[in-house]
Design a protein around this motif. Structure first.
Motif, mmCIF file in Angstrom:
data_model
loop_
_atom_site.group_PDB
_atom_site.id
_atom_site.type_symbol
_atom_site.label_atom_id
_atom_site.label_comp_id
_atom_site.label_asym_id
_atom_site.label_seq_id
_atom_site.Cartn_x
_atom_site.Cartn_y
_atom_site.Cartn_z
ATOM 1 N N ASP A 62 0.957 -1.129 -0.069
ATOM 2 C CA ASP A 62 0.008 0.120 -0.001
ATOM 3 C C ASP A 62 0.934 1.305 -0.107
ATOM 4 O O ASP A 62 1.811 1.300 0.688
ATOM 5 C CB ASP A 62 -0.975 0.058 1.384
ATOM 6 C CG ASP A 62 -1.762 1.277 1.404
ATOM 7 O OD1 ASP A 62 -2.127 1.916 0.523
ATOM 8 O OD2 ASP A 62 -2.092 1.363 2.738
ATOM 9 N N THR A 63 0.604 2.131 -0.742
ATOM 10 C CA THR A 63 1.397 3.464 -0.844
ATOM 11 C C THR A 63 0.669 4.731 -0.443
ATOM 12 O O THR A 63 0.985 5.544 0.106
ATOM 13 C CB THR A 63 2.023 3.714 -2.296
ATOM 14 O OG1 THR A 63 0.878 3.742 -3.184
ATOM 15 C CG2 THR A 63 3.222 2.764 -2.723
ATOM 16 N N ASN A 64 -0.750 4.662 -0.352
ATOM 17 C CA ASN A 64 -1.584 6.039 -0.143
ATOM 18 C C ASN A 64 -2.086 5.807 1.174
ATOM 19 O O ASN A 64 -3.067 6.540 1.546
ATOM 20 C CB ASN A 64 -2.626 6.154 -1.210
ATOM 21 C CG ASN A 64 -3.450 4.957 -1.402
ATOM 22 O OD1 ASN A 64 -3.138 4.179 -0.822
ATOM 23 N ND2 ASN A 64 -4.545 5.399 -2.126
ATOM 24 N N PHE A 123 -5.072 -0.813 1.516
ATOM 25 C CA PHE A 123 -5.057 -1.846 0.567
ATOM 26 C C PHE A 123 -4.125 -1.538 -0.471
ATOM 27 O O PHE A 123 -3.536 -0.514 -0.835
ATOM 28 C CB PHE A 123 -6.430 -1.488 -0.465
ATOM 29 C CG PHE A 123 -7.628 -1.755 0.068
ATOM 30 C CD1 PHE A 123 -8.209 -2.919 -0.025
ATOM 31 C CD2 PHE A 123 -8.369 -0.700 0.970
ATOM 32 C CE1 PHE A 123 -9.494 -3.275 0.544
ATOM 33 C CE2 PHE A 123 -9.427 -0.852 1.496
ATOM 34 C CZ PHE A 123 -10.266 -2.213 1.372
ATOM 35 N N GLY A 124 -3.437 -2.689 -0.840
ATOM 36 C CA GLY A 124 -2.147 -2.655 -1.662
ATOM 37 C C GLY A 124 -2.607 -1.874 -3.245
ATOM 38 O O GLY A 124 -3.735 -1.875 -3.353
ATOM 39 N N ASP A 125 -1.589 -1.096 -3.931
ATOM 40 C CA ASP A 125 -1.954 -0.781 -5.149
ATOM 41 C C ASP A 125 -0.918 -0.821 -6.254
ATOM 42 O O ASP A 125 0.339 -1.374 -6.011
ATOM 43 C CB ASP A 125 -2.230 0.781 -4.716
ATOM 44 C CG ASP A 125 -1.199 1.354 -3.684
ATOM 45 O OD1 ASP A 125 -0.151 1.308 -3.925
ATOM 46 O OD2 ASP A 125 -1.517 2.031 -2.671
ATOM 47 N N LEU A 136 -9.193 1.647 -6.353
ATOM 48 C CA LEU A 136 -8.506 1.113 -5.241
ATOM 49 C C LEU A 136 -7.101 0.968 -5.492
ATOM 50 O O LEU A 136 -6.318 1.116 -4.573
ATOM 51 C CB LEU A 136 -9.385 -0.300 -4.799
ATOM 52 C CG LEU A 136 -8.907 -0.946 -3.584
ATOM 53 C CD1 LEU A 136 -9.364 -0.311 -2.418
ATOM 54 C CD2 LEU A 136 -9.732 -2.226 -3.527
ATOM 55 N N ASP A 195 -4.348 3.701 2.446
ATOM 56 C CA ASP A 195 -5.807 3.144 2.788
ATOM 57 C C ASP A 195 -5.836 1.757 3.180
ATOM 58 O O ASP A 195 -7.158 1.261 3.304
ATOM 59 C CB ASP A 195 -6.660 3.710 1.279
ATOM 60 C CG ASP A 195 -6.280 2.770 0.291
ATOM 61 O OD1 ASP A 195 -5.208 1.894 0.273
ATOM 62 O OD2 ASP A 195 -6.806 2.558 -1.043
HETATM 63 CA CA CA Z 1 -3.618 1.609 -1.184
#
Ligand code: CA
Ligand code: GLC
Length: 612
Positions: free
Chosen positions: A39-41, A45-47, A92, A43
């Motif tokens: 996850d980078t942002n 969840f991975g992205d 997402l 939230d």
């Molecule tokens: Ca994310």
């Protein structure tokens, strides 16, 4: 075209029967489950940006191809396997720009990207399905719509067109009041099956695939692609439908019949795959196609992956991960190793002359191999058994798939309460089997889900020992969508990366061996000591040819936690004695292996590859 750094095998070495040899014949594929990777942002969840940020790690591991589980626009009922727009990225995971950036950065590092292609079904929120609810719309026949059973009130229990059950619980039919008919969904009711009989459906799918290939993706992993052709009678009626000439199967303990025998490997399977090959892949190169193939036998694998038939490069078969249970996966049985060996032998020999095998023990639908068939109860056995199973798999002939975290020896989730699970399959199965049909006790079902549930492989990737395992943005750590395994304090990439004895370093060696040694990638495979209950042993043999030094390898693996005798066939092969330089790779190291072989025994989880 991007340049890739691996050398393809010379054509003097026979792989799947194609000439020239396909670029992927000595490749290793790594599967990423994007929502659990990075996850980078913040939230939870991975992205896609997370994947891009970890490409150097994947390049270091040495894999050639990354397969991404679905990142398309989706209501996420089945974590993206329910797609509402094939030509967009779900917010997402990011944007199409993020996808382009990932493709460019991966290609720079010599990594190819294969996307998941989910076209047996769409989401019920896809525009095609919305339009299909109108009987006068051009999309009216894009799904499997059927009227209620004659004489029954539409939408009431018992009015379904036949008795098929869905793999995710309940009937495989859902009533649409808008259309006044039922639609078929082999998976959740938010995953209506597309009607592949309709040429317009196939055209739309091929156009979409071409759009992605033109954008730079390097191929597709095709979700349940062997379920697209359904068996009907001459009038198009499905089994058990009113007036159908085909009888349905009897209902099982949960009150439904099994659609699989009528939907898997159906009458038009080969025709559809060959048409797809022509319409999408002919005239292109550098791509990979792999089909998820429930219900496909080893013999049919040979046909579908024979390059002369122009269908798919390889398939995932499932017998080897489905057999160790009592009828349903929720009632697991301990591993019967001779049975596993015989299934694998069936796969390997079916494609000995033409066609190809894919090799896997783990993916996003399977529990972790170290917990399933190894021993994750203590650190020593976890590391040893993860290496032993990795070695066995990677020494077969075919294309190995590494599922994210497998290279670290990541374990099952070991959840203990239902509210920790997220997967609709496990949650629906609990409701149906324990609460509705009452065919399994709560305790037994909880044990079944803990052993076999899909969330076992979906907990966040364990990057380091910090809060949430380094999975969420370091500056804004936030609770991930599913709990991180508490064992991330001991099992994580940061700790394993520079440790020469780690599972990670061992996988690196296994991958390098396939790239450097044509005996590993292409040599003939032969099972020995088939009946031994603890040791998995086989040989790999490649004849010398112009530009290729042949050779023979002996692979022996003790897949138990106790010291065992080396079985007779393997013993005979090492009778002349083995020296350290002959050891290609070993779970305890080369000098230990030499002593073990001299003593004709293998220590717990000891696995060795010997150059004969
Ligand atoms: Ca994310
Ligand atoms: C495949 C996928 C699985 C998904 C199902 C329906 O088996 O691997 O995750 O739930 O298809 O798309």
């Amino acid at each position: 075209m991007t340049s890739f750094n691996r050398e393809t095998l010379p054509d003097a070495v026979r792989t799947n029967g194609a000439t020239p040899n396909p670029w992927w014949s000595n490749a290793v594929v790594y599967q990423i489950y994007p929502r659990s990777f990075q996850d980078t942002n913040g939230d939870g969840f991975g992205d896609l940006k997370g994947i891009t940020s970890r490409l150097d790690y994947l390049a270091d591991l040495g894999v050639d191809v990354l397969w991404l589980s679905p990142v398309y626009k989706s209501p996420q009922d089945d974590n993206g396997y329910d797609i509402s727009d094939y030509q967009d990225i779900d917010p997402l995971f990011g944007t199409l720009d993020d996808m382009d950036e990932l493709l460019a950065e991966a290609h720079k590092r010599g990594l190819k990207i294969v996307m998941d292609l989910v076209v047996n079904h769409t989401s019920d929120e896809h525009a095609w399905f919305e339009a299909s609810k109108d009987k006068n719309d051009p999309h009216a026949d894009w799904y499997w719509w059927r009227p209620a059973r004659p004489g029954r009130e539409p939408g009431t229990p018992g009015a379904e067109p036949n008795q098929w059950g869905s793999y995710f619980g309940g009937s495989a039919w859902e009533y649409s009041p808008e259309r006044g008919e039922y639609y078929l969904h082999q998976f959740s009711k938010k995953q209506p099956d597309l009607n592949w009989e309709n040429p317009a459906v196939r055209r739309a799918v091929y156009d979409m695939m071409n759009w992605w290939l033109d954008r730079g993706v390097d191929g597709f992993r095709m979700d349940v692609i062997t379920l697209i052709s359904k068996r009907t009678d001459a009038a198009g009626r499905l089994p058990g439908e009113a007036g159908s000439e085909i009888e349905d199967l009897p209902v099982g303990e949960e009150g439904y019949s099994n659609p699989n025998p009528f939907c898997a490997d159906g009458p038009r399977q080969d025709e559809f795959l060959a048409e797809m090959r022509r319409e999408v892949f002919d005239g292109r190169d550098g791509f990979l196609t792999v089909g998820e193939a429930p219900g496909i036998t080893a013999a049919r694998n040979e046909h579908i992956t024979d390059p002369a038939n122009g269908e798919l490069d390889m398939l995932f078969l499932f017998e080897h991960v489905d057999f160790d249970c009592e009828g349903v996966k929720w009632k697991p049985l301990p591993l019967d190793l001779p049975r596993l060996k015989s299934i694998m032998a069936g796969y390997q020999t079916a494609v000995a002359n033409v066609g190809w095998a894919s090799l896997f023990t783990g993916n996003h639908d399977q529990p972790r191999v170290v917990s399933r068939w190894g021993d994750d109860s203590n650190e020593t056995d976890r590391v040893l058994s993860a290496k032993a199973w990795g070695l066995v798999l990677h020494m077969h002939r075919g294309t190995p798939y590494v599922y994210q975290g497998e290279e670290l020896g990541m374990t099952n989730a070991h959840f203990t309460s239902l509210d920790q699970y997220r997967d609709l399959e496990s949650l629906n199965a609990y409701r149906q089997r324990v609460e509705e049909a009452k065919v399994q006790s709560p305790e037994s079902m909880m044990a079944g889900i803990a052993a076999r549930g899909r969330d076992n492989s979906r907990t966040p990737m364990q990057w380091d020992g910090s809060a949430y395992a380094g999975f969420t943005a370091p500056d804004a750590p936030v609770e991930p969508w599913i709990a991180v395994n508490p064992n991330h304090a001991e099992i994580n990439a940061a700790g394993e990366f520079d440790d020469p004895d780690s599972v990670y370093s061992f996988y690196k060696q296994l991958i390098a061996l396939r790239h450097s040694d044509p005996v590993v990638s292409a040599g003939d495979w032969e099972l020995i000591d088939a009946a031994d209950p603890h040791v998995y042993a086989f040989t790999r043999t490649l004849a010398a040819a112009p530009g290729v030094t042949g050779g023979r390898l002996l692979v022996v693996a003790n897949l138990s936690g106790r010291t065992v005798d080396l079985p007779s066939d393997a013993s005979a092969l090492v009778a002349a004695g083995v020296t350290e330089p002959q050891i290609a790779i070993a779970t305890y190291g080369a000098s230990h292996a030499v002593v073990s072989l001299a003593n004709r025994e293998l220590d717990p989880w000891e696995a060795v590859v010997v150059r004969l």
